[in-house]
Design a protein around this motif. Sequence first.
Motif, PDB file in Angstrom:
ATOM      1  N   LEU A  26       0.851  -1.189   0.000  1.00 16.37           N
ATOM      2  CA  LEU A  26       0.000   0.000   0.000  1.00 16.37           C
ATOM      3  C   LEU A  26       0.886   1.238   0.000  1.00 16.37           C
ATOM      4  CD1 LEU A  26      -2.332  -1.196   2.910  1.00 16.37           C
ATOM      5  CD2 LEU A  26      -2.806  -1.388   0.457  1.00 16.37           C
ATOM      6  N   ASP A  27       0.515   2.233  -0.813  1.00 19.26           N
ATOM      7  CA  ASP A  27       1.318   3.451  -0.868  1.00 19.26           C
ATOM      8  C   ASP A  27       0.839   4.454   0.166  1.00 19.26           C
ATOM      9  OD1 ASP A  27       3.122   2.970  -3.159  1.00 19.26           O
ATOM     10  OD2 ASP A  27       1.214   2.679  -4.207  1.00 19.26           O
ATOM     11  N   ALA A  28       1.778   5.000   0.926  1.00 15.83           N
ATOM     12  CA  ALA A  28       1.491   6.130   1.815  1.00 15.83           C
ATOM     13  C   ALA A  28       2.217   7.323   1.198  1.00 15.83           C
ATOM     14  CB  ALA A  28       1.968   5.835   3.228  1.00 15.83           C
ATOM     15  N   ALA A  76       6.717   6.528   0.903  1.00 17.01           N
ATOM     16  CA  ALA A  76       6.556   5.515   1.957  1.00 17.01           C
ATOM     17  C   ALA A  76       5.683   4.387   1.418  1.00 17.01           C
ATOM     18  CB  ALA A  76       5.928   6.118   3.211  1.00 17.01           C
ATOM     19  N   VAL A 132       3.761   0.776   2.535  1.00 14.79           N
ATOM     20  CA  VAL A 132       3.311  -0.052   3.654  1.00 14.79           C
ATOM     21  C   VAL A 132       3.256  -1.495   3.168  1.00 14.79           C
ATOM     22  CG1 VAL A 132       1.460  -0.496   5.319  1.00 14.79           C
ATOM     23  CG2 VAL A 132       1.883   1.853   4.499  1.00 14.79           C
ATOM     24  N   GLU A 178       1.804  -4.801   4.283  1.00 16.38           N
ATOM     25  CA  GLU A 178       0.826  -5.219   5.281  1.00 16.38           C
ATOM     26  C   GLU A 178       0.678  -6.730   5.284  1.00 16.38           C
ATOM     27  OE1 GLU A 178      -3.027  -2.919   5.911  1.00 16.38           O
ATOM     28  OE2 GLU A 178      -3.767  -4.805   5.099  1.00 16.38           O
ATOM     29  N   SER A 203       2.145  -4.368  10.092  1.00 19.20           N
ATOM     30  CA  SER A 203       2.701  -3.929   8.811  1.00 19.20           C
ATOM     31  C   SER A 203       4.046  -3.267   9.051  1.00 19.20           C
ATOM     32  CB  SER A 203       1.747  -2.939   8.129  1.00 19.20           C
ATOM     33  OG  SER A 203       1.588  -1.790   8.929  1.00 19.20           O
ATOM     34  N   MET A 262       6.235  -0.051   7.684  1.00 20.72           N
ATOM     35  CA  MET A 262       6.276   1.125   6.825  1.00 20.72           C
ATOM     36  C   MET A 262       7.721   1.353   6.410  1.00 20.72           C
ATOM     37  SD  MET A 262       4.864   5.039   7.277  1.00 20.72           S
ATOM     38  CE  MET A 262       3.272   4.773   6.502  1.00 20.72           C
TER      39      MET A 262
END
Lengths: 249, 335
Positions: free
Chosen positions: A15-17, A21, A23, A25, A62, A64
């Motif tokens: 998952l993109d933050a 960044a 993630v 998970e 998760s 990061m």
Amino acid sequence: MTETPSSHLETPRFLDAGEAALVVEFGATVDPAVNDRVLALDAALRARTPEGVTETVPTYRSLMIHYDPLTLDRGALVEAVKGLSRAEAAERAPGRAWIVPCCYEPAFGEDLAEVADKVGLTPDKVVALHSGAEYRVYMYGFAPGFAYLGGLPQALGLPRRPTPRPPHSEGALMIGGGLAAVASFPMPTGWYVLARTPERLFSARRDPTFLFEAGDTLHFEAVDAAAFAELDARAGAGEVVARLVEPQA
Amino acid sequence: MTAARLKILSGAGATLQDAGRHGYMRYGVTPAGPMDPLAFATANRALGNDLDATAVEVSVGGLSVVTEGPLDVAIAGGGFRIEHDGRALPSNVALTLKPDSLLTLKAGADGAWGYLAVGGGIDVAPTLGSAATHTRSGFGGLDGRALRAGDALVVDAARATLGEPAAMTVPWLDRRPDRIRVVLGPQADAFVPDEIEAFLNEGWTVTARGDRMACFLKGRPLRHAAGHDIVSDGIAMGAIQVPGDGLPIVLMADRQPTGGYPKIATVIGADIGRLAQAQAGVMMRFAAVSIEEAVNARRAERAALVPAIRLEPVVRTVFSSEFLLGLNLIDGVTA
């Protein structure tokens, strides 16, 4: 947020933050098996850090990965992580085990009587349960050296306070929401304070600055106020007063 | 190079910042650092400093300082009204402050954060490798607190080579906060598609509640698909979390490194400063972009700071008495 063993993801979700960044998970619950995979990937990335990875932050479920996208392409990072996840079996070294002194006397365990009342046990029984359990450091968060711990006996499962109580002391051992915590900085809290440790989870003047790593296990050992004072003086002088349990050969 | 000092006369909300305290988020440590990283780096670039040299971050509370010893300074970002010994200067400006001269910054009509960098950087003992002030944990800066009257900032290797005030040519700091680009996620799936559309299409107003930790937005509340509690995970700079009341909160420099609300999107790095500079009452919209577009915007930002910053001497707006007399004569003729 109680601990709930659950089916975890066979392959992690990416998952993109934002663009700096990622993630990774492994599940959506507080579960030691999920956390093991997070910590294994974290250890693998720290051992062989791809150029451009700036910092990794393990949480319950998760990891990061902060990175510089002008140095490291997102796709290349995902491939590197997939490679490490397969080798993740390269299993991280087991966490260390610590015996952590703490004092449950009323001046230190400010909310012990209130907790005993709420869970329908005597204060002695609450202390016996709390000090008899083995805790896992899942992650840090909230404030420097604030460690979230799993392993709280179910009999002490209590929702957090609806409104925060006044600031606790440095080194407060707290419970709330089915989890336990050790807090380094005095802060108002929605958790219940059961005891206080003289150990410094964080000390900028000591090496190591932060004592426990995510994945370590903690046992609490009750001491009286006099012993607390003596240990507190030693800890204040920079000594580590928690004891490492040597792994069985 | 000699030592110089900057004495603080006033400066509510002003703090010392470098590029942030990185590498300790895994232990719960907030990175802090500048609210507008681009303006901060620009001020340092104008002086030829390292881009992460420690500088003063000025809030809408303004700043007033007096110099001890001559000292090059550069101010960038935030559209502040700047005066040097009674003379008005452009809001992005570089100059040598003479000894015992007074410099003041007052909040302007736009903008919220300005950066006062000094040639040679401000010398502060680092905490966990950084001078960035995080007041909640008491790390960095002077004793972990905001600056206050009576503080003296030390510049060991002070330079005084710039001379008269010069306006900085920094078009990349002309940013309107009306459109803020985001990358959706990491928890966009905590919202049904209609709510994602609403998040992107409706206007959001910046409230007065903001600080270095977060920017609070007002608008039509968003509905979660299945509750607003998630098991805590990491928080990046610019993460937009949506708690139970459905109103987005953009997490900024003083954010906690982990948290337990769904994050619908993340502001791209190149638009962090654009958002930070929005004063209370500003209405904005979010626009979803790809990772690629976000990276390109970041690359363009970095490229802007590679060449030296162009400095244009500020023309003095003090006219000779002869000239003024001439104006009066002409006025007399036409009256």
